[in-house]
Design a protein around this motif. Structure first.
Motif, PDB file in Angstrom:
ATOM      1  N   ALA A 116       0.830  -1.205   0.000  1.00 60.69           N
ATOM      2  CA  ALA A 116       0.000   0.000   0.000  1.00 60.69           C
ATOM      3  C   ALA A 116       0.863   1.254   0.000  1.00 60.69           C
ATOM      4  O   ALA A 116       0.488   2.280  -0.584  1.00 60.69           O
ATOM      5  CB  ALA A 116      -0.922  -0.018   1.212  1.00 60.69           C
ATOM      6  N   ILE A 117       2.029   1.169   0.643  1.00 59.18           N
ATOM      7  CA  ILE A 117       2.937   2.318   0.651  1.00 59.18           C
ATOM      8  C   ILE A 117       3.493   2.551  -0.753  1.00 59.18           C
ATOM      9  O   ILE A 117       3.627   3.685  -1.214  1.00 59.18           O
ATOM     10  CB  ILE A 117       4.056   2.116   1.711  1.00 59.18           C
ATOM     11  N   ASP A 121       2.932   5.817  -3.113  1.00 57.30           N
ATOM     12  CA  ASP A 121       4.014   6.483  -3.858  1.00 57.30           C
ATOM     13  C   ASP A 121       3.615   6.683  -5.323  1.00 57.30           C
ATOM     14  O   ASP A 121       3.911   7.725  -5.917  1.00 57.30           O
ATOM     15  CB  ASP A 121       5.288   5.634  -3.752  1.00 57.30           C
ATOM     16  N   MET A 122       2.936   5.699  -5.916  1.00 60.14           N
ATOM     17  CA  MET A 122       2.470   5.847  -7.303  1.00 60.14           C
ATOM     18  C   MET A 122       1.523   7.043  -7.416  1.00 60.14           C
ATOM     19  O   MET A 122       1.628   7.847  -8.343  1.00 60.14           O
ATOM     20  CB  MET A 122       1.709   4.591  -7.752  1.00 60.14           C
ATOM     21  N   ARG A 163       6.875   1.210  12.525  1.00 62.86           N
ATOM     22  CA  ARG A 163       6.982   0.068  11.626  1.00 62.86           C
ATOM     23  C   ARG A 163       6.767   0.504  10.165  1.00 62.86           C
ATOM     24  O   ARG A 163       7.465   0.060   9.266  1.00 62.86           O
ATOM     25  CB  ARG A 163       5.954  -0.997  12.028  1.00 62.86           C
ATOM     26  N   ASN A 164       5.806   1.405   9.954  1.00 59.42           N
ATOM     27  CA  ASN A 164       5.583   1.878   8.594  1.00 59.42           C
ATOM     28  C   ASN A 164       6.736   2.736   8.079  1.00 59.42           C
ATOM     29  O   ASN A 164       7.086   2.664   6.905  1.00 59.42           O
ATOM     30  CB  ASN A 164       4.252   2.645   8.521  1.00 59.42           C
ATOM     31  N   VAL A 165       7.330   3.531   8.977  1.00 59.70           N
ATOM     32  CA  VAL A 165       8.512   4.302   8.573  1.00 59.70           C
ATOM     33  C   VAL A 165       9.628   3.341   8.190  1.00 59.70           C
ATOM     34  O   VAL A 165      10.340   3.542   7.195  1.00 59.70           O
ATOM     35  CB  VAL A 165       8.979   5.248   9.704  1.00 59.70           C
ATOM     36  N   ALA A 166       9.769   2.265   8.967  1.00 61.56           N
ATOM     37  CA  ALA A 166      10.776   1.254   8.662  1.00 61.56           C
ATOM     38  C   ALA A 166      10.508   0.640   7.291  1.00 61.56           C
ATOM     39  O   ALA A 166      11.397   0.561   6.438  1.00 61.56           O
ATOM     40  CB  ALA A 166      10.793   0.175   9.750  1.00 61.56           C
ATOM     41  N   VAL A 184       5.399  10.443   1.114  1.00 58.40           N
ATOM     42  CA  VAL A 184       4.620   9.240   0.836  1.00 58.40           C
ATOM     43  C   VAL A 184       3.865   8.799   2.085  1.00 58.40           C
ATOM     44  O   VAL A 184       2.672   8.489   2.037  1.00 58.40           O
ATOM     45  CB  VAL A 184       5.534   8.099   0.318  1.00 58.40           C
ATOM     46  N   LEU A 185       4.566   8.797   3.219  1.00 54.20           N
ATOM     47  CA  LEU A 185       3.910   8.369   4.463  1.00 54.20           C
ATOM     48  C   LEU A 185       2.842   9.365   4.900  1.00 54.20           C
ATOM     49  O   LEU A 185       1.810   8.980   5.448  1.00 54.20           O
ATOM     50  CB  LEU A 185       4.949   8.171   5.570  1.00 54.20           C
ATOM     51  N   ASP A 186       3.074  10.634   4.628  1.00 54.35           N
ATOM     52  CA  ASP A 186       2.072  11.639   4.971  1.00 54.35           C
ATOM     53  C   ASP A 186       0.776  11.336   4.214  1.00 54.35           C
ATOM     54  O   ASP A 186      -0.318  11.383   4.782  1.00 54.35           O
ATOM     55  CB  ASP A 186       2.612  13.028   4.605  1.00 54.35           C
ATOM     56  N   PHE A 187       0.917  10.982   2.941  1.00 56.47           N
ATOM     57  CA  PHE A 187      -0.267  10.608   2.163  1.00 56.47           C
ATOM     58  C   PHE A 187      -0.877   9.317   2.692  1.00 56.47           C
ATOM     59  O   PHE A 187      -2.100   9.180   2.816  1.00 56.47           O
ATOM     60  CB  PHE A 187       0.096  10.450   0.676  1.00 56.47           C
ATOM     61  N   TYR A 188      -0.017   8.368   3.017  1.00 54.93           N
ATOM     62  CA  TYR A 188      -0.492   7.059   3.481  1.00 54.93           C
ATOM     63  C   TYR A 188      -1.285   7.186   4.794  1.00 54.93           C
ATOM     64  O   TYR A 188      -2.355   6.597   4.951  1.00 54.93           O
ATOM     65  CB  TYR A 188       0.687   6.105   3.637  1.00 54.93           C
ATOM     66  N   PHE A 189      -0.775   7.973   5.729  1.00 50.54           N
ATOM     67  CA  PHE A 189      -1.490   8.152   6.998  1.00 50.54           C
ATOM     68  C   PHE A 189      -2.801   8.917   6.764  1.00 50.54           C
ATOM     69  O   PHE A 189      -3.795   8.679   7.445  1.00 50.54           O
ATOM     70  CB  PHE A 189      -0.608   8.865   8.027  1.00 50.54           C
TER      71      PHE A 189
END
Lengths: 303, 303, 303, 303
Positions: A116-117, A121-122, A163-166, A184-189
């Motif tokens: 999903a991460i 990113d896509m 864990r997601n940052v990892a 990317v993580l900002d969007f994911y959260f």
């Protein structure tokens, strides 16, 4: 089929079940939710709606959002997207790094966190204003313009999502993340913190059951693409309990740690449940029970 | 649906495809088979038969036999059987020992070798004359009393099956094999060496598509049990290519390294293919192509 | 150094330690041994002997035999032997199959079971009468012609050694076993069932500490070869507790599940202990304590 | 022992060896170093210095810094430090996450990256001004007050160290990092970017060979602690080539991807090499050759 009566029956049976699961503690902001909430909503392809319990109450869709980002990425990139993420079940817990290491940063499928991460990113690469455009996409799918994300939940995930940052940095080290990990993580959260009711979610899932065409008549995926994502949900929608769900329920679907489940019977209906108590595998305990009861009572399973 | 025309079309397209796969070399006795054989057979639930190419020629069913031993064990033991073997996809190659070690001798599902060996052990425990009774069961399912096993193939597997001997002893070391390893493997190599034609196999699979009732009208599994095994085939029938097959074909099925595939569309038909060239994952290359063409042409997929 | 006094002190301290470990249950024949046995023997390079407790009583040397088969194979094959077995610590329990799968049948080192089975295969290939010749080799090393194996222990291992049968067949499936698996395992169970006293074992290990020259003056390995095997024992002699042993004791050595440990201080002495209670990792609890006391009291550690 | 002549001989032999290794590309800033540099320095415990080649030229010590942070943490925390990091070899590449997942965030040893990051976290917790105090510690050990870190190398590592960010966040998710991940990594990249010459490094290592007492006579570790860290270097100093190094060289030591190696012969000497070409495992190719030549020529190995 008298869905009103069936849902009523399920609701009565569910209320009598002993409860053992617990609300997620992974995300502090979600830990405070009333564990006894229960909602269920079924929408047929002719547009009839059947809801029961807290089916109009909003909850955090969490990982269910993965199905919607995948759909959006698939509509934008087509088959190319599978060069960066696989379509095989993982056989491992949802946030495992082991498989990712053996397979050089190519996640098994888009429904585990790693996958999903990569899909996030896509979208970050493809969209000018990723958050806004994705939120618009979700509103359009469900026909509810007031759907929004929950800022404090998103913040809460950011504070504790080591864990997601990892995972994201690990994938980046293999070259399978194009943008800044933080972006990317900002969007994911953000995507995980979107809140919807059972009814809104059942409407948003309409196009999966309807050959790619939304409830309002818009073709967002081809029929073939919709079928493929249903197949993928069947295989991978419930982490390492996907086989159990397929074996017992026999419908494609996706769960989230907010306690939601969205599932569908192709060409027939979509159905959603919400109950915050999770079993050991991180899936909604009563939601899975309710869906098993539904397919048992109606005989409606794809198998 | 004009299946005669559809199979004819598929046959023409398949013949024009470039061939890259190779016949299995794992079992010397099978390595000598003509790689250009191709057969396909479809049986509808009203009993109509449609065959093309070498569809009446016998081949070694190999791992497809796992679906039939599972069905027999399920009919004898019911839900109890899942205490010794799981229902989750493995995410690993079919003869991996790694997962088995982490999960203390409980195989992920009955369609990987480890799981099938445990199922073989169940039958050896349950039956007085396991080989005869299982062969009778297969003959009954397909309505072909002349179906038999191939002694030299069984011998050939015994001579070279070091990995299977390793698996069986490893499981025994965890206490999940009740009988002598040699006896269990003797039965396992026997079941794999059974020979059937595409037509016989399509008939044998009839009960999976027909709610547990065979072509001749005998109820061998309950409707619920049949559905559950279909779900299991969908998840785990093609080793670590199960997702790919589900994604592209969208039907429950099972492959064997003899080049056979048996699949089914619940409540509609069973379909089998045979082509000995295998892809990298050990599944029949042209068989998978033929089935993908079938679901594309007919629109018949469960998703 | 007054070794008589030091061993006496150690013995007194050991007797007062609380005991928690348990005798191995893996091999039924060994499970009946008196758990309170304790022996220790030290032999200096000038040939002085110091024994205490049950140091003259025979016990099953089990995995300690791996050091002696490696020495014999090294003397016969030289550096060539490392083409089939590695020299790296495994980081995993002694009978793990996981690593073997990832590394295609090449065991990490000759002191885990997988590696020792490959070394056994080397000896079976090299020797005319492997059991007799290896037993002669052990007798020659220790100068005790009456050393023998225990037939019922060997039988007991054969009856219950499913994990070892799995390992051997697994390695054979990768092509790294040349002989019949049964023949190789028969030799392997034989070597493990050899019985020696602490004193005999300390004498047999003399050549490791003495640059490859036995107590009776025979050069069985070059000085460089002896050093290399000492290095290997240091790294891999105590399974996944090798680091702990190195960290606390600081001498090369090897343990066996019969409760024995043989260790050495190069150019100085060899030392052996026997106490059947094993810790969680399968190493002799009091033996490790005794050796830690020895290096603490004498300051004799290689680091 | 005529070390001047021995080093001269080694230098001549090394120069004639065919070179196959390549300079690290992991850290862009280090990729530009002249691959043909070679330096070697030996310091005896009576204080004599023997250097050859580029032995006075500074290079990036990288992972060799891990031995010095461990020494500092050990002096501050004593045995308590082993509650958070193990003493066993990992058997896996230096930046593997797999083992960390199976072992719940407790790194195998302090010389793999995961372990060194945990040790960095310990120092960040213990020290008021961690960078300054650690740099002072290194300067004190080597007696060279002008030793410093390289800001652009540290920056370069920060820009590309996704794997280390992944490791740190992964460990944090298990609760084994106390401070902010960014703060810990900032310190970690700092320690890796320290630059020293072969001579300075040989002096800094003096206390390991000298029972914990530095060249200038200061006791930084007890004799027992120094021995324990030597044992740990022996087991784990060369990643998954530790066994090979122990087998061939037989001295405790530690390598870095800057091309440096520091090793020691307890109670005798310390020895360092620098040659930027790395072999496949990430260790200096010529450095390992030079040290093997040294122990062969002098017969000085601990085994």
């Amino acid at each position: 089929m008298n869905y009103t009566a069936i849902l009523q029956e399920i609701y009565q049976q569910i209320k009598r079940l002993p409860v053992t699961g617990t609300v997620t503690e992974t995300i502090p902001e979600l830990a405070t939710i009333d564990p006894n909430k229960f909602g269920m909503h079924l929408t047929t392809l002719n547009g009839d709606d059947f809801g029961i319990g807290n089916s109009d109450e909003k909850f955090s869709i969490q990982s269910i959002s993965k199905t919607l980002t995948v759909a959006m990425a698939f509509s934008l990139l087509g088959e190319r997207m599978w060069e960066r993420v696989g379509v095989e079940p993982s056989g491992n817990p949802f946030n495992s790094l082991v498989q990712l290491e053996y397979e050089k940063g190519m996640p098994r499928n888009p429904f585990i966190n790693a996958g999903a991460i990569v899909v996030a990113d896509m979208l970050v690469s493809q969209l000018k204003d990723p958050k806004k455009e994705f939120l618009d996409f979700v509103r359009m799918l469900s026909g509810s313009p007031q759907i929004d994300f929950n800022r404090s939940v998103a913040e809460s995930e950011k504070q504790t999502g080591f864990r997601n940052v990892a995972l994201a940095n690990f994938i980046k080290s293999f070259g399978n993340i194009e943008n800044d990990v933080d972006t990317v993580l900002d969007f994911y959260f953000f995507q995980c913190s979107i809140e919807m009711s059972c009814k809104e979610l059942a409407h948003a899932f309409f196009f999966f059951a309807n050959g790619g065409i939304t409830k309002s008549g818009r073709q967002v995926l081809t029929q073939s693409q919709a079928k493929r994502l249903n197949a993928l949900m069947q295989m991978c929608g419930f982490y390492d309990e996907s086989g159990e769900f397929t074996y017992k329920v026999g419908l494609p679907g996706k769960s989230g740690i907010g306690g939601g489940i969205a599932a569908l019977y192709p060409k027939n209906f979509t159905v959603t449940t919400w109950s915050p108590r999770l079993n050991e595998k991180g899936n909604s305990e009563l939601g899975m029970n309710a869906l098993e009861l539904l397919t048992t009572k109606t005989g409606m399973s794809i198998f």
